[in-house]
Design a protein around this motif. Structure first.
Motif, PDB file in Angstrom:
ATOM      1  N   GLU A  27      23.455  82.861  88.332  1.00 42.24           N
ATOM      2  CA  GLU A  27      22.184  83.515  88.040  1.00 42.24           C
ATOM      3  C   GLU A  27      22.294  85.010  88.359  1.00 42.24           C
ATOM      4  O   GLU A  27      22.595  85.388  89.490  1.00 42.24           O
ATOM      5  N   MET A 200      23.512  73.940  81.134  1.00 45.03           N
ATOM      6  CA  MET A 200      22.707  74.859  81.933  1.00 45.03           C
ATOM      7  C   MET A 200      21.962  74.089  83.009  1.00 45.03           C
ATOM      8  O   MET A 200      21.260  73.116  82.724  1.00 45.03           O
ATOM      9  N   VAL A 225      26.123  77.005  83.342  1.00 50.39           N
ATOM     10  CA  VAL A 225      25.280  78.195  83.471  1.00 50.39           C
ATOM     11  C   VAL A 225      24.203  77.900  84.508  1.00 50.39           C
ATOM     12  O   VAL A 225      23.534  76.873  84.438  1.00 50.39           O
ATOM     13  N   LEU A 227      20.656  78.552  86.210  1.00 48.30           N
ATOM     14  CA  LEU A 227      19.313  79.115  86.060  1.00 48.30           C
ATOM     15  C   LEU A 227      18.589  78.956  87.386  1.00 48.30           C
ATOM     16  O   LEU A 227      18.425  77.841  87.878  1.00 48.30           O
ATOM     17  N   GLU A 234      13.136  82.405  79.117  1.00 49.88           N
ATOM     18  CA  GLU A 234      14.486  82.649  79.633  1.00 49.88           C
ATOM     19  C   GLU A 234      15.425  81.502  79.273  1.00 49.88           C
ATOM     20  O   GLU A 234      16.612  81.718  78.983  1.00 49.88           O
ATOM     21  N   ARG A 237      16.443  82.108  75.751  1.00 56.26           N
ATOM     22  CA  ARG A 237      17.363  83.244  75.654  1.00 56.26           C
ATOM     23  C   ARG A 237      18.777  82.841  76.064  1.00 56.26           C
ATOM     24  O   ARG A 237      19.758  83.206  75.403  1.00 56.26           O
ATOM     25  N   ARG A 238      18.887  82.063  77.135  1.00 58.51           N
ATOM     26  CA  ARG A 238      20.227  81.689  77.601  1.00 58.51           C
ATOM     27  C   ARG A 238      20.856  80.615  76.716  1.00 58.51           C
ATOM     28  O   ARG A 238      22.082  80.562  76.594  1.00 58.51           O
ATOM     29  N   ASP A 241      22.280  82.971  74.164  1.00 52.86           N
ATOM     30  CA  ASP A 241      23.345  83.877  74.599  1.00 52.86           C
ATOM     31  C   ASP A 241      24.607  83.156  75.067  1.00 52.86           C
ATOM     32  O   ASP A 241      25.715  83.686  74.931  1.00 52.86           O
ATOM     33  N   HIS A 242      24.446  81.959  75.630  1.00 55.09           N
ATOM     34  CA  HIS A 242      25.601  81.251  76.197  1.00 55.09           C
ATOM     35  C   HIS A 242      26.025  80.042  75.372  1.00 55.09           C
ATOM     36  O   HIS A 242      26.991  79.361  75.745  1.00 55.09           O
TER      37      HIS A 242
END
Length: 504
Positions: A27, A200, A225, A227, A234, A237-238, A241-242
């Motif tokens: 994070e 995530m 990932v 969080l 968010e 978004r991740r 992006d990931h």
């Protein structure tokens, strides 16, 4: 040949077969300096450095180490480092009040305590205490190899996870290496996890060790990932992006994502790619339908408890057109997971036999004996099997309310309300709520004048915020049986009228 099933197997394979693959993306927005993005080889090195640091502190095998933290790469590493060296990890719910955390740390006999820098736990101590971040980094020893675990055993306790039950004090669930190993493998299998996934950590890692995902996915070399706090925008978004493909969480999380998606600019990320696993309480079928239709994500439902590591059932959508009927079928708990045997008792309670059922409650043989009877674990949930063999949870026989994925003891809330001088009688129940699944309602008989706001404030000052009632209903009396017992199921009936079950 019999080789013990221990948690080190997962990270050992990851560092060997996926050494150059990204392991953790920490994070970025947190009070401590994030851990640099690591490969699985680097993560294994850091885990060994943690273990060497514990050696230097003199914390031996079998000793407990408590970790009170939001999701973070360091907490993920400790879930591997502590059990993997014969020590015991005690992950603690960071949402609890300081006195509740203090009870857990003291009851578990933790030799060391790691605390997130955002938390105010000054009165909670242990023989060794570290703030996660720069202070805890000083513990890591990269200059020496850790002592190997002297006699690895799959029956050794790996973690103690404290859960709110039917008493005011939480109980420590002892999960063995065998429990965790088999849960991790079957969970990964049922979710169809593979090397191409990106996971995530939306689900708090303290929740039954992230439901076992930190272990099973490490064994497959899956990037993870982190969080720290749930935020619908968010998460989207991740995912974008990931390249996230797999997540776990309570119904309230997916409601937050649906709300954020309504304001999202452009195509929803992860469509036809993301799988989400939902548990804590089955969401309304409408929520499931919206996830599949509005987000384009696959919805997977599970059922389990901390005491079962947690996977007991699994439910994936069957082939066929989407719609309300299909979503309704997905809201069921599901079919028994591999290795889980389930049956319904004469009183309608769901009973379970499985290799993922806990060893017992830490230093609480009475509660262990109550929970495991004649080789079957008593879940405390009422349920039934459909004609196709799928389990539906229809009622909760224990005095537990699940709100936003968190267990709340109704007895604990009742005790708190009883401490107010104006309360003469009280019964706390769970009632349906669109966002949280269930919310806490207190039925109160008073002996003096008091307002709803005053009683809620009284609870918030003494309990973790999520345990406080969201509404108070004043009554002249609370009905009881001839023997003086309150029948909670009858009190809940008016609020659940028109629904096919009494839990949400």
């Amino acid at each position: 040949m019999r080789v013990p099933l221990i948690t080190t197997d997962f990270l050992d394979r990851a560092s060997f077969a996926f050494g150059a693959t990204t392991a953790t993306i920490d994070e970025p927005d947190q009070p401590a300096k994030p851990v640099d993005t690591t490969t699985y080889a680097e993560m294994a090195t850091r885990v060994r450095a943690w273990q060497a640091g514990f050696d230097a502190l003199g914390i031996g095998e079998g000793e407990r180490v408590a970790v009170v933290s939001h999701n973070s790469a360091r907490m993920l590493e400790l879930l591997h480092a502590l059990p993997g060296s014969g020590r015991i990890c005690v992950p603690v719910n960071f949402r609890l009040r300081p006195d509740e955390v203090k009870f857990i740390v003291e009851h578990s006999g933790a030799s060391a305590l790691f605390v997130d820098p955002e938390l105010s736990l000054d009165d909670v101590t242990a023989r060794h205490r570290f703030t996660l971040g720069e202070e805890s980094e000083s513990l890591l020893r990269f200059d020496v190899e850790p002592r190997p675990w002297s006699a690895p055993s799959e029956d050794a306790t790996a973690t103690i996870n404290y859960t709110s039950g039917t008493t005011a004090r939480p109980k420590g669930v002892q999960l063995t290496h065998r429990n965790i190993w088999l849960n991790a493998v079957t969970f990964a299998m049922h979710t169809r996890a593979w090397e191409g996934d990106v996971y995530m950590h939306v689900l708090p890692m303290f929740h039954c060790n992230g439901w076992g995902m930190p272990f099973g996915l490490a064994g497959l070399g899956v990037p993870q990932v982190v969080l720290r706090k749930v935020d619908g925008t968010e998460i989207l978004r991740r995912v974008r992006d990931h390249g996230v493909t797999l997540m776990c969480g309570a119904p309230a999380v997916w409601n937050a994502v649906l709300d954020a998606a309504a304001e999202w600019d452009g195509e929803i990320p992860g469509r036809d790619r993301v799988r989400i696993v939902c548990a804590g309480a089955p969401p309304p079928s409408r929520t499931i339908q919206r996830v599949t239709e509005e987000l384009g994500w696959e919805f997977l439902q599970i059922y389990g408890l901390t005491e079962t590591a947690p996977l007991l059932t699994f439910n994936r959508a069957q082939p066929g057109p989407s719609g309300e009927e299909k979503a309704k079928k997905q809201s069921r708990a599901g079919a028994p997971a591999l290795g889980a045997q389930l049956r319904i008792s004469d009183t309608g309670e769901v009973l379970a036999r499985s290799n993922v059922v806990m060893e017992g409650y830490w230093e609480n043989p009475e509660s262990t004996a109550d929970a495991i009877e004649d080789g079957w674990f008593r879940t405390g949930d009422g349920g039934y099997f459909d004609d196709d063999g799928y389990l539906t949870i229809s009622d909760r026989k224990k005095d537990v309310i699940i709100t936003g994925g968190e267990n709340v003891s109704s007895i604990e809330v009742e005790d708190c309300l009883f401490s107010h001088p104006a309360v003469a009688e009280v019964a706390v129940i769970g009632v349906p709520h669109e966002k949280w699944g269930e919310t806490i309602k207190a039925l109160v008989v008073t002996s003096a004048e008091v307002t709803e706001a005053e009683l809620i404030k009284h609870c918030k000052e003494r309990l973790a915020g999520y345990k406080a009632p969201t509404s108070i209903e004043f009554r002249d009396s609370i009905p009881r049986t001839a023997t003086g017992k309150i029948q909670k199921f009858k009190l809940r009936e008016p609020y659940w009228a028109g629904r096919d079950r009494g839990v949400n």
